[in-house]
Design a protein around this motif. Structure first.
Motif, PDB file in Angstrom:
ATOM      1  N   LEU A 120       0.830  -1.225   0.000  1.00 36.58           N
ATOM      2  CA  LEU A 120       0.000   0.000   0.000  1.00 36.58           C
ATOM      3  C   LEU A 120       0.854   1.261   0.000  1.00 36.58           C
ATOM      4  O   LEU A 120       0.525   2.253  -0.640  1.00 36.58           O
ATOM      5  N   GLN A 121       1.957   1.212   0.745  1.00 42.64           N
ATOM      6  CA  GLN A 121       2.816   2.398   0.846  1.00 42.64           C
ATOM      7  C   GLN A 121       3.612   2.636  -0.435  1.00 42.64           C
ATOM      8  O   GLN A 121       3.841   3.777  -0.826  1.00 42.64           O
ATOM      9  N   SER A 122       4.075   1.541  -1.051  1.00 40.70           N
ATOM     10  CA  SER A 122       4.992   1.726  -2.196  1.00 40.70           C
ATOM     11  C   SER A 122       4.268   1.888  -3.535  1.00 40.70           C
ATOM     12  O   SER A 122       4.813   2.483  -4.463  1.00 40.70           O
ATOM     13  N   GLU A 123       3.047   1.373  -3.598  1.00 37.34           N
ATOM     14  CA  GLU A 123       2.325   1.374  -4.869  1.00 37.34           C
ATOM     15  C   GLU A 123       2.140   2.781  -5.468  1.00 37.34           C
ATOM     16  O   GLU A 123       2.456   2.989  -6.650  1.00 37.34           O
ATOM     17  N   PRO A 124       1.668   3.764  -4.683  1.00 38.75           N
ATOM     18  CA  PRO A 124       1.468   5.097  -5.276  1.00 38.75           C
ATOM     19  C   PRO A 124       2.754   5.706  -5.816  1.00 38.75           C
ATOM     20  O   PRO A 124       2.754   6.344  -6.869  1.00 38.75           O
ATOM     21  N   THR A 125       3.856   5.499  -5.090  1.00 43.14           N
ATOM     22  CA  THR A 125       5.137   6.063  -5.530  1.00 43.14           C
ATOM     23  C   THR A 125       5.573   5.433  -6.845  1.00 43.14           C
ATOM     24  O   THR A 125       5.988   6.125  -7.776  1.00 43.14           O
ATOM     25  N   LEU A 126       5.500   4.093  -6.914  1.00 39.13           N
ATOM     26  CA  LEU A 126       5.917   3.409  -8.149  1.00 39.13           C
ATOM     27  C   LEU A 126       4.979   3.745  -9.305  1.00 39.13           C
ATOM     28  O   LEU A 126       5.413   3.826 -10.453  1.00 39.13           O
ATOM     29  N   ALA A 166      -3.188  -6.591  -0.964  1.00 38.12           N
ATOM     30  CA  ALA A 166      -3.173  -5.121  -1.065  1.00 38.12           C
ATOM     31  C   ALA A 166      -3.235  -4.676  -2.523  1.00 38.12           C
ATOM     32  O   ALA A 166      -3.928  -3.698  -2.848  1.00 38.12           O
ATOM     33  N   SER A 167      -2.546  -5.406  -3.389  1.00 36.35           N
ATOM     34  CA  SER A 167      -2.568  -5.067  -4.824  1.00 36.35           C
ATOM     35  C   SER A 167      -3.972  -5.199  -5.392  1.00 36.35           C
ATOM     36  O   SER A 167      -4.367  -4.463  -6.291  1.00 36.35           O
ATOM     37  N   ALA A 227       3.580   6.549  -9.836  1.00 35.40           N
ATOM     38  CA  ALA A 227       3.961   7.869 -10.363  1.00 35.40           C
ATOM     39  C   ALA A 227       5.053   7.755 -11.405  1.00 35.40           C
ATOM     40  O   ALA A 227       5.158   8.589 -12.301  1.00 35.40           O
ATOM     41  N   PHE A 228       5.893   6.712 -11.287  1.00 35.64           N
ATOM     42  CA  PHE A 228       6.966   6.486 -12.269  1.00 35.64           C
ATOM     43  C   PHE A 228       6.562   5.480 -13.342  1.00 35.64           C
ATOM     44  O   PHE A 228       7.402   5.042 -14.129  1.00 35.64           O
ATOM     45  N   GLY A 229       5.320   5.052 -13.294  1.00 36.08           N
ATOM     46  CA  GLY A 229       4.840   4.051 -14.253  1.00 36.08           C
ATOM     47  C   GLY A 229       5.459   2.687 -14.032  1.00 36.08           C
ATOM     48  O   GLY A 229       5.561   1.886 -14.961  1.00 36.08           O
ATOM     49  N   ALA A 230       5.911   2.468 -12.802  1.00 39.40           N
ATOM     50  CA  ALA A 230       6.597   1.206 -12.502  1.00 39.40           C
ATOM     51  C   ALA A 230       5.755   0.332 -11.575  1.00 39.40           C
ATOM     52  O   ALA A 230       6.290  -0.404 -10.739  1.00 39.40           O
ATOM     53  N   GLU A 231       4.481   0.400 -11.709  1.00 39.22           N
ATOM     54  CA  GLU A 231       3.547  -0.331 -10.857  1.00 39.22           C
ATOM     55  C   GLU A 231       3.781  -1.846 -10.921  1.00 39.22           C
ATOM     56  O   GLU A 231       3.596  -2.554  -9.930  1.00 39.22           O
ATOM     57  N   SER A 232       4.222  -2.292 -12.082  1.00 40.52           N
ATOM     58  CA  SER A 232       4.414  -3.742 -12.257  1.00 40.52           C
ATOM     59  C   SER A 232       5.602  -4.273 -11.451  1.00 40.52           C
ATOM     60  O   SER A 232       5.790  -5.463 -11.315  1.00 40.52           O
TER      61      SER A 232
END
Lengths: 258, 257
Positions: free
Chosen positions: B67-73, B168-169, B75-80
């Protein structure tokens, strides 16, 4: 009670005068506090020696030195003619099999049932493996202390007196030649206290042990003592049987009997 | 200044005591009459009874990290990369350390308090004067049980952390479980897993050893039981942090180069 004592007092002859424990000039300090200043005593084969004294005079320290739980600073402490402080680990283990110790709190293992408490030294120390023989020995001892019904109980389910009885049974199951009792009646009501004192005598007759009984309970001393030593400030200040000390000249000694 | 020698003497004496105690532990492992039943009982207490605490902690760890890291990644289009990031961070570092610290709080304090109360109630002395070997029965079994169970608990917590990450994903996106775990494990290799599991063995030793040492050497008063439990947690936690720093350094030199 006197009658009872006299009837049981014919229990053991102290006539042989063979010293099983011999202590000379024993000294022990904790930091700057001298607990044992200069202890000299003999325990003769088959006798019940009661050591009287106020709390904190070093009575328990003396018997803990006898089983190597504490080490003396100087002096000689011989059990069966062997100097305790010079014993190797294996020799000390062999000695401890011959010397039983009943702790003030009985020190039953909380996580084990009564049966497991008694089984523990048999399987670990005597390396007994025959289940039937172990069970027979446990039942014999528990019957001796009147607690066969409690064989499956946990220590937390037992009263203070019952814990002392189980503790006594666990110690005697090793068939020791010497028994050391650290305040066996402390914290018990007078009736249970007398029962424990009489049980000590009964077990002594049955298993022919020589005993040192540390106490400040005069009823216990009266029932169990063949000979008594009075300890004060880390030294023995008087010796005699119950009547001799009760009527002796020393005011401090007589104060124990009031 | 005048107190310094006393303080240092005290610390050196304590260190020496711990070395002697450690020596007694290693000597008694190989003595005859090993307490297999007690080892199994202790493994049950340490392992099974910590299962729910460690499991829930592991699950929430993965859940929160995702949950914490998903929004940050995002933003860089690195969600995967979320599954890979969660897998690497949990298995390499966060999982072992957090679980070891949780276990220091639960297990080390429990061992310290148990042995401390056995010392106060003279049960350890009673074992010793009966001619039995309290170190073999009480210490060896508890330390070995910790060494065995802490790595297993950590592996289980790691697995549940991955599951937590997947859960969470799925809150924001519908993610296929096979795809999630395939992404997660593709980033992992033996170079990640082996050092991570190896260090938990040392964490297990620290947790068991410190608990046993503090309890076995506690003072006689009832207050000392609490002191033993408390100092067991503090010392075991410190040991874990120090061991982790050493393990990370060794791993970066030998495994990732």
């Amino acid at each position: 009670m006197i009658q009872n004592r006299e009837s049981l007092a014919n229990k053991v002859s102290v006539g042989s005068k063979e010293a099983v424990v011999s202590i000379r000039n024993l000294k022990k300090s904790f930091g700057s506090k001298h607990v044992l200043s200069d202890i000299n005593m003999d325990l003769f084969k088959g006798e019940n020696l009661v050591v009287l004294g106020k709390s904190g005079t070093g009575k328990s320290v003396a018997i803990k030195c006898m089983v190597g739980l504490l080490t003396q600073e100087s002096g000689s402490l011989k059990i069966f003619g062997k100097e305790v402080k010079d014993l190797s680990e294996e020799d000390l283990k062999s000695l401890r099999i011959k010397v039983g110790f009943l702790f003030q709190s009985a020190a039953l293992y909380d996580s084990m049932s009564v049966e497991q408490n008694l089984e523990f030294p048999l399987t670990r120390v005597l390396k007994m493996t025959d289940k039937n023989e172990i069970r027979h020995r446990i039942e014999e001892l528990l019957e001796g202390v009147g607690l066969l019904d409690a064989i499956d109980k946990m220590p937390s389910d037992l009263s203070g007196g019952m814990r002392k009885r189980v503790g006594l049974a666990r110690t005697l199951i090793m068939k020791p030649e010497i028994m050391l009792y650290d305040e066996p009646t402390t914290g018990l009501d007078p009736i249970t206290s007398r029962e424990i004192s009489e049980l000590i005598l009964e077990m002594q007759r049955k298993y022919h042990t020589s005993s040192v009984i540390i106490t400040h309970d005069m009823a216990c001393a009266r029932i169990t003592a063949d000979r008594m030593l009075v300890m004060s400030n880390g030294e023995f200040m008087a010796e005699g049987n119950y009547e001799q000390l009760e009527n002796g000249p020393n005011e401090l000694v007589r104060s124990f009997f009031k | 200044m005048t107190d310094s020698p006393t303080i240092w003497t005290k610390h050196f004496a304590a260190a020496g005591d711990q070395m002697i105690f450690m020596g007694a532990f290693f000597r008694n492992i190989f003595r005859s009459g090993f307490e297999w039943n007690e080892l199994i009982r202790q493994s049950y207490i340490i392992g099974y009874k910590s299962f729910s605490l460690v499991g829930i902690t592991g699950f929430i760890l993965g859940f929160v990290l995702t949950l914490q890291s998903e929004p940050t990644l995002k933003a860089f289009g690195a969600e995967s990369f979320v599954p890979s990031m969660v897998a690497i961070s949990v298995i390499r570092e966060i999982g072992p350390v957090i679980i070891a610290l949780i276990c220091a709080g639960k297990i080390s304090s429990s061992i310290g308090a148990e042995l401390g109360s056995m010392k106060v109630s003279e049960q350890i002395d009673a074992m010793e004067v009966s001619g039995a070997n309290p170190v073999q029965y009480l210490v060896v079994t508890r330390i070995l049980a910790s060494i065995i169970m802490i790595p297993l608990l950590t592996l289980m917590a790691d697995a549940l952390a991955m599951l937590g990450g997947f859960a969470a994903s799925n809150i924001s996106n519908e993610v296929n479980i096979q795809l999630y775990f395939s992404k997660a494990f593709s980033a992992l290799g033996f170079a990640d897993l082996i050092p991570a599991v190896s260090k938990t063995i040392f964490f297990g030793f620290a947790i068991g050893f410190v608990g046993c040492y503090k309890g076995y050497n506690s003072d006689r008063g009832t207050e000392s039981v609490g002191v033993a439990a408390n100092s067991a947690v503090v010392s075991a936690s410190l040991w874990i942090i120090v061991l982790d720093a050493i393990a990370v350094q060794l791993t970066s030199v030998f495994a990732y180069n």
